[in-house]
Design an enzyme around this catalytic site. Structure first.
Site, mmCIF file in Angstrom:
data_model
loop_
_atom_site.group_PDB
_atom_site.id
_atom_site.type_symbol
_atom_site.label_atom_id
_atom_site.label_comp_id
_atom_site.label_asym_id
_atom_site.label_seq_id
_atom_site.Cartn_x
_atom_site.Cartn_y
_atom_site.Cartn_z
ATOM 1 C CB VAL A 130 97.241 30.946 -45.972
ATOM 2 C CG1 VAL A 130 96.862 32.176 -46.792
ATOM 3 C CG2 VAL A 130 95.989 30.239 -45.460
ATOM 4 C CG HIS B 237 100.038 33.624 -42.019
ATOM 5 N ND1 HIS B 237 100.249 33.128 -43.286
ATOM 6 C CD2 HIS B 237 99.827 32.548 -41.222
ATOM 7 C CE1 HIS B 237 100.158 31.808 -43.255
ATOM 8 N NE2 HIS B 237 99.914 31.427 -42.008
ATOM 9 C CG HIS C 257 99.961 31.310 -36.693
ATOM 10 N ND1 HIS C 257 98.721 30.737 -36.854
ATOM 11 C CD2 HIS C 257 100.660 31.009 -37.820
ATOM 12 C CE1 HIS C 257 98.669 30.104 -38.023
ATOM 13 N NE2 HIS C 257 99.835 30.256 -38.625
HETATM 14 P P1 AMP Z 1 99.379 28.321 -41.834
HETATM 15 O O1 AMP Z 1 99.252 26.837 -41.719
HETATM 16 O O2 AMP Z 1 100.486 28.876 -41.004
HETATM 17 O O3 AMP Z 1 99.421 28.769 -43.279
HETATM 18 O O4 AMP Z 1 98.064 28.915 -41.161
HETATM 19 C C1 AMP Z 1 96.948 29.369 -41.860
HETATM 20 C C2 AMP Z 1 95.926 29.764 -40.837
HETATM 21 O O5 AMP Z 1 94.915 30.521 -41.488
HETATM 22 C C3 AMP Z 1 95.215 28.610 -40.137
HETATM 23 O O6 AMP Z 1 95.431 28.720 -38.721
HETATM 24 C C4 AMP Z 1 93.753 28.794 -40.515
HETATM 25 O O7 AMP Z 1 92.863 28.446 -39.473
HETATM 26 C C5 AMP Z 1 93.700 30.268 -40.850
HETATM 27 N N1 AMP Z 1 92.642 30.670 -41.761
HETATM 28 C C6 AMP Z 1 92.317 30.122 -42.944
HETATM 29 N N2 AMP Z 1 91.300 30.794 -43.528
HETATM 30 C C7 AMP Z 1 90.990 31.818 -42.680
HETATM 31 C C8 AMP Z 1 90.039 32.883 -42.698
HETATM 32 N N3 AMP Z 1 89.169 33.030 -43.721
HETATM 33 N N4 AMP Z 1 89.996 33.744 -41.663
HETATM 34 C C9 AMP Z 1 90.860 33.596 -40.632
HETATM 35 N N5 AMP Z 1 91.788 32.620 -40.553
HETATM 36 C C10 AMP Z 1 91.857 31.746 -41.558
#
Ligand code: AMP
Length: 128
Positions: A105, A109, A111
């Protein structure tokens, strides 16, 4: 990389899709990850439009950066993630960026993962 406002976290910030909010402040939102990788898995995002860690760290106003990390601290305390909780405490803060980081995404963000021993930092890796 230019910010793409069609990403899923931008949609969450616009209220177009729901989220399980953990914490909200003027500049920061935190919610539970939809596919948790640990008993506690929270995503903390700035409300401003930043692609990743480097973009946020370089370009966000001080007030947004301070708000973001103070929010992280409050969440860690509220969710009992901090190391002051002894053998049941501790956590990992991870941010992925770009192709090598496997960022899914493109909105910055962090984690926050905890609730169990998390294992090695990188599971599948070589040194090449
Ligand atoms: P990254 O790979 O660091 O970009 O992580 C993106 C994270 O966003 C993943 O752990 C997904 O499970 C999480 N994610 C994607 N869509 C949603 C959503 N609608 N609500 C909460 N988490 C999400």
């Amino acid at each position: 990389m230019a910010y793409d406002s069609s990403n899923v976290f931008a949609k969450i910030l616009r209220g177009e899709i729901p989220n399980k909010t953990v914490y909200e402040s003027e500049h920061t939102l935190a919610f539970y990850d939809i596919m948790p990788q640990a008993p506690i898995h929270v995503l903390v995002i700035p409300k401003g439009a930043y692609v990743d860690f480097a973009d946020f760290s370089a370009n966000a106003p001080n007030i947004e950066i301070i708000d973001f990390y103070r929010s992280c601290a409050k969440i860690c305390t509220e969710l009992k993630l901090t190391s002051s909780n002894g053998s049941k405490g501790g956590f990992r803060a991870i941010t992925n960026s770009g192709a090598y980081g496997l960022q899914e995404v493109p909105h910055y963000h962090l984690h926050l993962l905890g609730g169990r021993v998390l294992g090695p930092l990188l599971c599948h890796h070589t040194t090449e």
